[in-house]
Design a protein around this motif. Structure first.
Motif, short mmCIF file in Angstrom:
data_model
loop_
_atom_site.label_atom_id
_atom_site.label_comp_id
_atom_site.label_asym_id
_atom_site.label_seq_id
_atom_site.Cartn_x
_atom_site.Cartn_y
_atom_site.Cartn_z
N PRO A 170 4.40 76.89 -5.74
CA PRO A 170 3.82 78.24 -5.86
C PRO A 170 3.57 78.66 -7.30
CG PRO A 170 6.13 78.36 -5.24
CD PRO A 170 5.75 76.92 -5.15
N THR A 171 4.07 77.89 -8.25
CA THR A 171 3.85 78.19 -9.67
C THR A 171 2.65 77.47 -10.25
OG1 THR A 171 5.37 76.39 -10.26
CG2 THR A 171 6.31 78.62 -10.07
N PHE A 172 1.97 76.64 -9.47
CA PHE A 172 0.86 75.83 -10.00
C PHE A 172 -0.31 76.70 -10.42
CE2 PHE A 172 1.35 71.29 -8.06
CZ PHE A 172 2.55 71.14 -8.74
N ASP A 173 -0.92 76.33 -11.55
CA ASP A 173 -2.19 76.89 -11.96
C ASP A 173 -3.31 76.20 -11.19
OD1 ASP A 173 -1.11 78.70 -13.76
OD2 ASP A 173 -1.24 77.29 -15.44
N LEU A 174 -4.53 76.71 -11.35
CA LEU A 174 -5.65 76.23 -10.55
C LEU A 174 -5.93 74.74 -10.77
CD1 LEU A 174 -7.78 76.94 -8.50
CD2 LEU A 174 -9.27 77.65 -10.36
N ASP A 175 -5.94 74.30 -12.01
CA ASP A 175 -6.24 72.90 -12.27
C ASP A 175 -5.25 71.97 -11.57
OD1 ASP A 175 -8.49 73.38 -13.73
OD2 ASP A 175 -7.60 72.98 -15.69
N ARG A 176 -3.98 72.33 -11.58
CA ARG A 176 -2.98 71.49 -10.92
C ARG A 176 -3.16 71.52 -9.40
NH1 ARG A 176 3.08 71.93 -12.99
NH2 ARG A 176 3.16 69.95 -11.83
N THR A 187 -10.77 68.29 -0.83
CA THR A 187 -11.69 68.92 -1.76
C THR A 187 -11.25 70.31 -2.17
OG1 THR A 187 -12.98 69.97 -0.01
CG2 THR A 187 -13.57 67.70 -0.56
N VAL A 188 -12.00 70.89 -3.11
CA VAL A 188 -11.75 72.27 -3.53
C VAL A 188 -11.89 73.22 -2.34
CG1 VAL A 188 -12.61 74.16 -4.95
CG2 VAL A 188 -12.38 71.87 -5.93
N GLN A 189 -12.87 72.99 -1.49
CA GLN A 189 -13.01 73.84 -0.30
C GLN A 189 -11.80 73.69 0.61
OE1 GLN A 189 -16.52 73.26 2.09
NE2 GLN A 189 -16.16 75.13 3.25
N ASP A 190 -11.29 72.47 0.78
CA ASP A 190 -10.08 72.28 1.57
C ASP A 190 -8.92 73.05 0.97
OD1 ASP A 190 -11.16 70.49 3.49
OD2 ASP A 190 -10.96 68.82 2.10
N LEU A 191 -8.80 73.03 -0.35
CA LEU A 191 -7.75 73.79 -1.03
C LEU A 191 -7.81 75.26 -0.66
CD1 LEU A 191 -5.63 74.52 -3.23
CD2 LEU A 191 -7.51 74.43 -4.90
N VAL A 192 -8.99 75.85 -0.76
CA VAL A 192 -9.13 77.28 -0.51
C VAL A 192 -8.90 77.61 0.96
CG1 VAL A 192 -10.69 79.26 -0.63
CG2 VAL A 192 -10.65 77.59 -2.49
N VAL A 193 -9.44 76.80 1.85
CA VAL A 193 -9.35 77.14 3.27
C VAL A 193 -7.96 76.83 3.83
CG1 VAL A 193 -10.19 74.98 4.30
CG2 VAL A 193 -10.70 77.14 5.41
N LEU A 194 -7.32 75.76 3.39
CA LEU A 194 -5.98 75.47 3.86
C LEU A 194 -4.96 76.44 3.27
CD1 LEU A 194 -5.99 71.56 3.83
CD2 LEU A 194 -5.93 73.05 5.84
N SER A 267 0.16 80.77 -7.16
CA SER A 267 -0.79 79.75 -6.74
C SER A 267 -1.89 80.33 -5.86
CB SER A 267 -0.07 78.62 -6.01
OG SER A 267 0.66 79.12 -4.90
N ASP A 268 -1.56 81.34 -5.05
CA ASP A 268 -2.59 81.98 -4.23
C ASP A 268 -3.58 82.74 -5.11
OD1 ASP A 268 -1.66 81.10 -1.77
OD2 ASP A 268 -0.32 82.81 -1.51
N GLN A 269 -3.09 83.58 -5.99
CA GLN A 269 -3.99 84.39 -6.81
C GLN A 269 -4.83 83.54 -7.74
OE1 GLN A 269 -4.24 87.86 -6.18
NE2 GLN A 269 -6.16 87.35 -7.19
N GLN A 270 -4.38 82.34 -8.05
CA GLN A 270 -5.16 81.44 -8.90
C GLN A 270 -6.51 81.08 -8.27
OE1 GLN A 270 -4.32 79.41 -12.11
NE2 GLN A 270 -3.68 81.55 -12.21
N PRO A 278 -16.02 78.02 -8.37
CA PRO A 278 -16.18 77.68 -6.95
C PRO A 278 -15.10 78.28 -6.06
CG PRO A 278 -15.49 75.76 -8.23
CD PRO A 278 -15.85 76.82 -9.21
N THR A 279 -13.88 78.38 -6.54
CA THR A 279 -12.84 78.98 -5.69
C THR A 279 -13.06 80.49 -5.54
OG1 THR A 279 -11.28 79.24 -7.53
CG2 THR A 279 -11.15 77.20 -6.24
N ASP A 280 -13.53 81.14 -6.61
CA ASP A 280 -13.84 82.57 -6.51
C ASP A 280 -14.90 82.81 -5.44
OD1 ASP A 280 -12.35 83.84 -8.88
OD2 ASP A 280 -13.43 82.22 -9.85
N ALA A 281 -15.93 81.98 -5.45
CA ALA A 281 -17.02 82.15 -4.49
C ALA A 281 -16.52 81.94 -3.07
CB ALA A 281 -18.15 81.18 -4.82
#
Length: 327
Positions: A170-176, A187-194, A267-270, A278-281
């Protein structure tokens, strides 16, 4: 805030990794109809126990979903997270991401007993039980149904070190976060949706305390003030707060919280910094279209459930999900 310059590289790595994973699993693909003839009573038996457990404690639905995620991210979806420690290996239950956090093992035990009784034998793997229970938990709390691809077998060992290194914190930044998901072929989309699975359930104070008392944190000030009571600067590590405003209902509230800087975990707010990344969108998109979130979440769960499964002659079907068969 983490730099977003690595996104294009990370996305390319993720696509390549997923293609490799898919090719490797083509030899013995999972099949949503695996138990249709072998034991048609298996899936109804799982659903019944899950529905009973979630009716008694809605939070259990989030716990069973999380159990599947934490299983799949450590050497694949092989039921290794269920194994107790033995003289021969230290299991995953006491790994940092799991200890005093991952739960639902007793429900899995009840499901396994019910399935073995319904099938009149030990034919359904614990890994498949975990995958189906996650789906049924989502459905029980108002989320989408989807075909769980089945035929996994169970690992004969587990690794605490792998759990410590593989599960995103839960402490990870976006790049990690992006890098971690890419390492699993996601993928990045999988990250956001999962991550949207955090529309369900709660988190322990120890996972979000720093956001409440750190002046540089991006958490909404009114929410931070509200949470300082149940989560003091010292003590109360196991006190809980909801991950979104409706923790017992599968909906788009998680993304709405991120849009208002009310993501409970760092990690969520990241995933949403208010920019054009892309994650913002994607956060904006799912916040505006809960139906699209449900559809894409179901598809992502199938992809995640296909991470490095043991099939065919690999692994075993445990009679007791907490220990391998020769104990």
């Amino acid at each position: 805030m983490a730099s977003r310059s690595s996104f294009s590289v990370a996305c390319a790595v993720a696509v390549m990794a997923f293609a490799i994973l898919a090719t490797a699993s083509n030899a013995q693909p999972l099949d949503p109809h695996f138990y249709d003839k072998l034991c048609p009573a298996a899936l109804p038996a799982i659903r019944k126990v899950v529905e009973e457990a979630v009716a008694v404690e809605p939070r259990m639905g989030a716990s069973l979903l999380r159990l599947h995620f934490h299983d799949c991210f450590v050497n694949g979806c092989d039921g290794s997270i269920l194994l107790d420690d033995t003289p021969f290996f230290t299991g995953e239950k006491k790994a940092a991401p799991n200890v005093n956090s991952v739960r639902g093992f007793d429900v899995i035990d009840r499901i396994k007993d019910a399935v073995n009784a319904a099938c009149r034998g030990n034919v359904v793997s614990c890994a498949d039980v975990v995958a189906v229970a996650a789906r049924d938990s989502v459905v029980a709390l108002g989320g989408p149904s989807y075909d769980v691809h089945l035929g996994r077998r169970d690992a004969r060992g587990a690794s605490q070190a792998a759990a410590n290194n593989s599960i995103p914190a839960p402490t990870f930044d976006l790049d990690r976060l992006v890098s971690n998901f890419a390492s699993h072929g996601l993928t990045v989309q999988d990250l956001v949706v999962l991550s949207g699975g955090h529309t369900l359930g709660f988190s322990r104070c120890t996972n979000f305390r720093e956001r409440l008392y750190n002046e540089t944190a991006t958490l909404d000030a009114s929410l931070a003030a509200q949470l300082r009571g149940p989560c003091p600067l010292a003590g109360g590590d196991d006190n809980l707060a909801p991950l979104d405003p409706t923790p017992a209902r599968f909906d788009g509230g998680y993304y709405g919280s991120l849009l208002r800087s009310r993501g409970l975990l760092h990690s969520d707010q990241q995933l949403f910094a208010g920019g054009l990344g892309p994650t913002d969108a994607l956060v904006r998109f799912y916040g505006a279209d809960p139906e699209a979130f449900g559809r894409d979440f179901a598809e992502a769960m199938v992809r995640m459930g296909g991470l490095s499964p043991l099939t065919g002659s690999s692994g075993e079907i445990r009679a007791n999900c907490r220990k391998v068969n020769y104990y």
